[in-house]
Each structure stands twice: as structure tokens, then as C-alpha cells.
Write an enzyme that holds these catalytic residues in place. Structure first.
Site, mmCIF file in Angstrom:
data_model
loop_
_atom_site.group_PDB
_atom_site.id
_atom_site.type_symbol
_atom_site.label_atom_id
_atom_site.label_comp_id
_atom_site.label_asym_id
_atom_site.label_seq_id
_atom_site.Cartn_x
_atom_site.Cartn_y
_atom_site.Cartn_z
ATOM 1 N N LYS A 25 9.539 4.994 -5.887
ATOM 2 C CA LYS A 25 10.605 4.123 -5.366
ATOM 3 C C LYS A 25 11.782 4.134 -6.342
ATOM 4 O O LYS A 25 12.480 5.145 -6.447
ATOM 5 C CB LYS A 25 10.065 2.712 -5.131
ATOM 6 C CG LYS A 25 9.180 2.598 -3.885
ATOM 7 C CD LYS A 25 7.761 2.979 -4.103
ATOM 8 C CE LYS A 25 6.838 2.565 -2.983
ATOM 9 N NZ LYS A 25 5.477 3.084 -3.165
ATOM 10 N N ARG B 49 4.896 -3.894 10.003
ATOM 11 C CA ARG B 49 4.485 -4.734 8.875
ATOM 12 C C ARG B 49 4.141 -6.107 9.449
ATOM 13 O O ARG B 49 4.925 -7.045 9.395
ATOM 14 C CB ARG B 49 5.595 -4.863 7.826
ATOM 15 C CG ARG B 49 5.932 -3.580 7.104
ATOM 16 C CD ARG B 49 5.044 -3.223 5.924
ATOM 17 N NE ARG B 49 3.800 -2.577 6.231
ATOM 18 C CZ ARG B 49 3.089 -1.871 5.347
ATOM 19 N NH1 ARG B 49 3.504 -1.720 4.101
ATOM 20 N NH2 ARG B 49 1.946 -1.331 5.678
ATOM 21 N N PHE C 267 -3.741 0.256 8.900
ATOM 22 C CA PHE C 267 -2.450 0.629 9.484
ATOM 23 C C PHE C 267 -2.123 2.107 9.328
ATOM 24 O O PHE C 267 -1.376 2.664 10.124
ATOM 25 C CB PHE C 267 -1.324 -0.221 8.864
ATOM 26 C CG PHE C 267 -1.268 -0.112 7.366
ATOM 27 C CD1 PHE C 267 -2.062 -0.915 6.572
ATOM 28 C CD2 PHE C 267 -0.441 0.799 6.762
ATOM 29 C CE1 PHE C 267 -2.034 -0.803 5.193
ATOM 30 C CE2 PHE C 267 -0.401 0.922 5.378
ATOM 31 C CZ PHE C 267 -1.216 0.118 4.596
ATOM 32 N N PHE D 161 0.589 -7.125 -1.415
ATOM 33 C CA PHE D 161 0.918 -5.791 -0.941
ATOM 34 C C PHE D 161 -0.402 -5.100 -0.601
ATOM 35 O O PHE D 161 -1.407 -5.327 -1.255
ATOM 36 C CB PHE D 161 1.740 -4.965 -1.943
ATOM 37 C CG PHE D 161 2.146 -3.661 -1.304
ATOM 38 C CD1 PHE D 161 3.094 -3.662 -0.296
ATOM 39 C CD2 PHE D 161 1.507 -2.472 -1.621
ATOM 40 C CE1 PHE D 161 3.418 -2.491 0.379
ATOM 41 C CE2 PHE D 161 1.821 -1.299 -0.955
ATOM 42 C CZ PHE D 161 2.785 -1.309 0.051
ATOM 43 N N THR D 162 -0.352 -4.246 0.424
ATOM 44 C CA THR D 162 -1.585 -3.694 0.995
ATOM 45 C C THR D 162 -2.499 -3.045 -0.055
ATOM 46 O O THR D 162 -3.666 -3.412 -0.184
ATOM 47 C CB THR D 162 -1.226 -2.673 2.085
ATOM 48 O OG1 THR D 162 -0.279 -1.746 1.557
ATOM 49 C CG2 THR D 162 -0.629 -3.361 3.306
ATOM 50 N N TYR E 40 -2.372 21.208 -21.080
ATOM 51 C CA TYR E 40 -3.384 20.250 -20.624
ATOM 52 C C TYR E 40 -3.344 18.993 -21.476
ATOM 53 O O TYR E 40 -3.427 17.872 -20.983
ATOM 54 C CB TYR E 40 -4.787 20.876 -20.672
ATOM 55 C CG TYR E 40 -5.802 19.973 -19.998
ATOM 56 C CD1 TYR E 40 -6.036 20.079 -18.630
ATOM 57 C CD2 TYR E 40 -6.475 18.989 -20.711
ATOM 58 C CE1 TYR E 40 -6.919 19.223 -17.986
ATOM 59 C CE2 TYR E 40 -7.354 18.129 -20.088
ATOM 60 C CZ TYR E 40 -7.579 18.253 -18.726
ATOM 61 O OH TYR E 40 -8.445 17.390 -18.102
ATOM 62 N N ASP F 79 4.227 -6.133 -10.668
ATOM 63 C CA ASP F 79 4.368 -4.908 -9.904
ATOM 64 C C ASP F 79 5.861 -4.602 -9.994
ATOM 65 O O ASP F 79 6.681 -5.199 -9.295
ATOM 66 C CB ASP F 79 3.924 -5.087 -8.449
ATOM 67 C CG ASP F 79 4.059 -3.788 -7.652
ATOM 68 O OD1 ASP F 79 4.880 -2.938 -8.062
ATOM 69 O OD2 ASP F 79 3.371 -3.619 -6.634
HETATM 70 N N1 PM9 Z 1 4.580 1.233 -1.022
HETATM 71 C C1 PM9 Z 1 5.741 1.626 1.008
HETATM 72 O O1 PM9 Z 1 6.002 2.357 1.960
HETATM 73 C C2 PM9 Z 1 3.986 3.277 0.304
HETATM 74 C C3 PM9 Z 1 2.683 3.007 0.881
HETATM 75 S S1 PM9 Z 1 2.713 2.128 2.400
HETATM 76 C C4 PM9 Z 1 1.362 1.147 2.272
HETATM 77 O O2 PM9 Z 1 6.344 0.539 0.791
HETATM 78 C C5 PM9 Z 1 4.332 -1.762 -3.949
HETATM 79 C C6 PM9 Z 1 5.193 -2.969 -3.982
HETATM 80 C C7 PM9 Z 1 4.533 -0.763 -3.029
HETATM 81 C C8 PM9 Z 1 3.654 0.375 -3.004
HETATM 82 C C9 PM9 Z 1 3.772 1.381 -2.042
HETATM 83 C C10 PM9 Z 1 2.622 0.428 -3.957
HETATM 84 C C11 PM9 Z 1 1.677 1.578 -3.996
HETATM 85 C C12 PM9 Z 1 2.466 -0.586 -4.842
HETATM 86 N N2 PM9 Z 1 3.311 -1.661 -4.844
HETATM 87 O O3 PM9 Z 1 2.275 4.332 -2.695
HETATM 88 O O4 PM9 Z 1 0.470 4.302 -4.361
HETATM 89 O O5 PM9 Z 1 5.539 -0.878 -2.165
HETATM 90 O O6 PM9 Z 1 2.737 4.996 -5.048
HETATM 91 O O7 PM9 Z 1 2.308 2.671 -4.541
HETATM 92 C C13 PM9 Z 1 4.768 2.027 0.040
HETATM 93 P P1 PM9 Z 1 1.907 4.166 -4.119
#
Ligand code: PM9
Length: 461
Positions: free
Chosen positions: A259, A384, A451, A125-126, A73, A216
Site C-alpha cells: 500500500k 466490504r 469473501f 481487518f480481515t 541468500y 497496523d
Molecule cells: N489489505 C486490501 O485490499 C488486501 C487484501 S484484501 C483482504 O485492502 C491492512 C489494513 C490491510 C491489509 C490488506 C493487510 C494484509 C493488513 N492490514 O494483503 O497480506 O488493508 O499484504 O496485508 C488488502 P497483505
């Protein structure tokens, strides 16, 4: 000239069978999913290009690493290994582990943004914008104009426009700008990089005003590849050195490890300032988990540390990753399908505005095109465009982005070039008969990040 092919720098050890479906089954599946590819069951998908997020194939070394995860932990050995790896590769001293990227965005936004603040960034970014607004901030786009032009061949469409940034600082005052949010290889612009010259210039400008730069760095590795390939003076640099140089021009970074980092779950906030990190950890324990695991299991942290090492171990890895994306993009260009150019780092973005020129934006052309491609071949992409952009919180009207795209994102180390041939053939055939694609109307719309869960139906003819 003699043609020399290239092939992926890995071979297959384990296979995962895919289900083949009929057109009638796919028509039923997309109708049941409310014409939203996010709501399809993956069992009904043949080639899944929805996202490159958490969909990578881990290596044999990563699977082995899972077995040595320390699930303590507190004080997990796996945490300390991850901390060392992040310090060595990204260069940030302070590591705050989270369950994925948006966990890190949440913490960063909460510790730095006060209501009424303005956060300049290079396209939104969303999830990033959501957390900035959720903390009371207002996102302001300072990306160069070329980023909004699908046909502009600018080599660094992810660049920040220094004049726009300076104007935002002048208009609001540095004290109202908690940080500049600088995304590497800008996702919504089509996976487009920023140049090192721009990264350095933005950092200099911000330093003059005492404003931190927060990256980011989710796809910073892919950005480093484009700098090596396109920017004068970097051809002889290793990808690892370029990545480090990018990070050196920032005060911290949020990373979705799903990623570049080659894992299926995980992320982190990395900082230089111990005091800021202390504030982030105070929230971490409330929202994610203890400071030495955040939102991850010990085995997740082991696989992540190995993934970070692997992504920079050779330049061949990222070369093949971006090479696959280029391969798909070239096939589509040769077939005359309008796509965002230059082809980006993580996916090919179809220009739905042009492919479905007969549909007005409020009939959701990109959403309809993604559904049509799925019905044709079982290939799953993602909207998108106007759906992803959401509504203006003030007026309640749709935000209308200039880019109305379908994203075909390549998971890392998962598909072969033959899968990409099948994908390109299907899209070329759908695009050739695009006037048969009808518009959609919304039947359900959640208030935030719509979305993911919105449902549609075909417009009555
Ligand atoms: N990106 C993508 O498919 C997964 C979610 S779709 C809204 O591209 C950036 C540049 C991203 C991103 C996620 C996140 C969030 C932050 N910055 O999905 O929470 O492309 O690990 O990361 C998606 P998490």
C-alpha cells in the site's frame, strides 16, 4: 473565484493497454465468477478498483533499483539498505521482513497471543483478525461509535474510544491483553484516520497498564496526511515528521508494503524490543525465509526501500494520492450517490445498505451492487459488508456489520482523472436504477476468509 485545477505530480512513461468488453461479455464473466469480483479475470476488467494492494505503478527509480538487488541468500546488501530506511522513516530498530502484511501479522500474533487472550483493536481487518483468532485470541472492537455511521462527519473516525478500551482492560485484566492492535487509516471504516491526540492518549493509557501498542501502519502515511490537514497544530509539520510521531507512540508495527510503500509485493514486522524480534525471527525462518530476506527477493527489498523513501520525499505525493480519492468521492456526492463520509484515504466506499435499500442484508446487497457496477462498465470494486465479516465461530450465523459497503479503491499512480470520471458516471447510473438489482444467495462458502473465494447465484425472482 478563479478555478485552479490540480494534476498528478508524475507523467506517464510506459503504458499498459486495457481491454474493452461488451455488456454481454461482462454478464457472462460475472456469472462465471460466481458474482464475486475477486474471481473475475483481470483481463475482463476495464478499470480495476478492487484494491490498492500491490497495484501501484512503481517509479523509474524503483524499476532501476530492481537491477541492483543483491540476491545473496544470507546478509543481502539490499536487506541492510531496507533496514536503514525503515529505521530512518518509521523509527523502529528491529526489522523482520515478510512476504506481505499477513506474514507479519502471523508472526506478531504467534509470538504475543496465548489462547484465551483478548486483543482490542479499532475495527477489525480481515487478515489481522484471522491471525489473532488463529493464535487463540479474541478480537474486541474498541473503535469510536461514529466509525460505524456512514454519515457521521467526525474528522477522525479511526479513533479508539478510550472508555471502551479502559472497560476491556478492567473486564479482562491487563495480563490477558497481549497488545492493543491500532490500525492507522482504518480500512474497513472507509480509510478513516486516527488523530495524533488519540494515538498519544491510547499509548499513555496502555503504558500505565504495561500493555504494548502495536500499529497496523499499512496506511500510516495516509493517516499522517489527514492529521496534517485536519488536526490543530500540525499544518506546519512535514508528512515525514507526522509519520514518525505516530510510530513513536507504539512498540512495533505490522506493515503491508503493498500500500503506502508503493511496491507490488512485500511487508514487514518492525519492533523496538530485540528479544521480541529474536522470537519473531525464530518463526520467520520456518514460515517465510532467512532473517535477511524473509519473504522477499533482494530486488523486492531494493524497490521497497526506494518506495519508502519516495512516499515521504515530498508531501505532494500523498496529497495527490488522497486528492484523487477525494475527486472521485466529490463526483459521487454531487451525483447524489450515498457514500461513507468524510471520503477516506485509499478509496470511496458506497453505502450499499442505502443504495439497495430494497435488499435485506442476508441477500448480500454490497456483493450484488459490486457485480452490477462491473456489468455496467467493467469497473471492479469489492464487497466490504456481511460477506467480508464472515460467520460467528460460536453460533455459525453470519456476523452482521452495520456497514454494508462496496469499496472502490484507487491504485497509486495508476489511473487518471478521466478514468475516475468514467467510474463516477457508471456508478451514478447504476445507483439511479438500483431497484433493478436482485439479491444473491451463497452456493459455495470456504470456512476462512470466505469473501476471497465464495460463489453466489441470483436469487430466484
Ligand atoms: N489489505 C486490501 O485490499 C488486501 C487484501 S484484501 C483482504 O485492502 C491492512 C489494513 C490491510 C491489509 C490488506 C493487510 C494484509 C493488513 N492490514 O494483503 O497480506 O488493508 O499484504 O496485508 C488488502 P497483505
Amino acid at each position: 473565484m478563479e478555478r485552479r485545477s490540480w494534476a498528478e505530480p508524475y507523467r506517464v512513461k510506459v503504458v499498459e493497454p486495457l481491454k474493452m468488453t461488451t455488456r454481454a461479455e461482462r454478464e457472462q464473466a460475472i456469472a462465471e465468477a460466481g458474482y464475486n469480483t475477486f474471481l473475475l479475470r483481470s483481463d475482463d476488467v476495464y478499470i480495476d478498483l478492487l484494491t490498492d494492494s500491490g497495484t501501484a505503478a512503481m517509479s523509474d527509480r524503483q524499476w532501476a533499483a530492481l537491477m541492483v538487488g543483491d540476491e545473496a541468500y544470507a546478509g543481502s546488501r539490499s536487506y541492510y539498505r531496507l533496514e536503514e530506511t525503515v529505521r530512518a522513516v518509521y523509527g523502529y530498530e528491529e526489522l523482520v521482513p515478510t512476504h506481505q502484511g499477513r506474514g507479519a501479522e502471523h508472526l506478531l500474533s504467534q509470538i504475543l497471543i496465548s489462547p484465551g487472550d483478548v486483543v482490542p483493536g479499532n475495527m477489525y481487518f480481515t487478515t489481522t483478525r484471522f491471525h489473532q483468532e488463529y493464535a487463540g485470541g479474541q478480537f474486541t472492537d474498541v473503535i469510536i461509535d461514529e466509525a460505524h455511521e456512514p454519515d457521521s462527519l467526525h474528522p477522525f473516525k479511526g479513533n479508539i474510544d478510550l472508555d471502551k478500551l479502559a472497560a476491556v482492560i478492567d473486564a479482562h485484566g491487563a495480563e490477558r491483553i497481549p497488545y492493543v492492535s491500532f490500525e492507522t487509516n482504518v480500512n474497513m471504516a472507509g480509510g478513516q484516520p486516527a488523530s495524533m491526540a488519540n494515538i498519544r492518549a491510547v499509548h499513555q493509557l496502555c503504558q500505565r497498564h504495561g500493555i504494548p501498542v502495536m500499529l497496523d501502519a499499512t496506511r500510516a502515511l495516509e493517516n499522517a496526511w489527514f492529521i496534517q490537514q485536519r488536526e490543530e497544530g500540525f499544518a506546519d509539520w512535514s508528512i515525514a515528521a507526522i509519520l514518525r510521531e505516530i510510530c513513536d507512540h507504539s512498540e512495533g508495527a505490522t506493515v503491508s508494503s503493498k500500500k503506502d510503500n508503493l511496491v507490488n509485493i512485500g511487508g514487514f514486522l518492525a519492533l523496538r524490543d530485540p528479544e521480541l524480534a529474536r522470537r519473531a525471527r525464530a518463526l520467520l525462518v520456518a514460515f517465510e525465509g532467512l532473517q535477511t530476506y524473509g519473504g522477499m527477493a533482494g530486488r523486492d527489498m531494493e524497490a521497497l526501500a526506494t518506495g519508502i523513501e519516495e512516499m515521504v520525499a515530498t508531501d505532494d505525493h500523498v496529497g495527490a494520492r488522497v486528492g484523487q480519492v477525494e475527486y472521485l468521492g466529490d463526483l459521487l456526492l454531487k451525483a447524489g450517490v450515498p457514500i461513507v463520509r468524510p471520503v477516506g484515504g485509499h478509496g470511496v466506499f458506497l453505502d450499499a445498505r442505502r443504495i439497495c435499500a430494497h435488499l435485506p442484508q442476508e441477500h448480500f446487497p454490497a456483493q450484488a451492487l459490486a457485480a452490477a457496477i462491473y456489468v455496467d462498465s467493467g469497473v471492479r470494486g469489492m464487497e466490504r459488508g456481511i460477506v467480508s465479516a464472515g460467520r460467528d465461530p460460536e453460533t455459525g450465523d453470519h456476523k452482521r456489520p452495520r456497514l454494508e459497503l462496496v469499496r472502490l479503491t484507487l491504485p497509486r499512480r495508476v489511473y487518471t482523472q478521466a478514468h475516475l470520471d468514467v467510474t463516477a458516471e457508471s456508478i451514478a447510473s447504476v445507483a439511479a436504477e438500483a431497484e433493478r438489482i436482485g439479491g444473491l444467495e451463497l452456493v459455495y462458502e470456504p470456512p476462512e476468509l470466505r469473501f476471497f473465494q465464495a460463489r453466489f447465484q441470483p436469487l430466484a425472482a
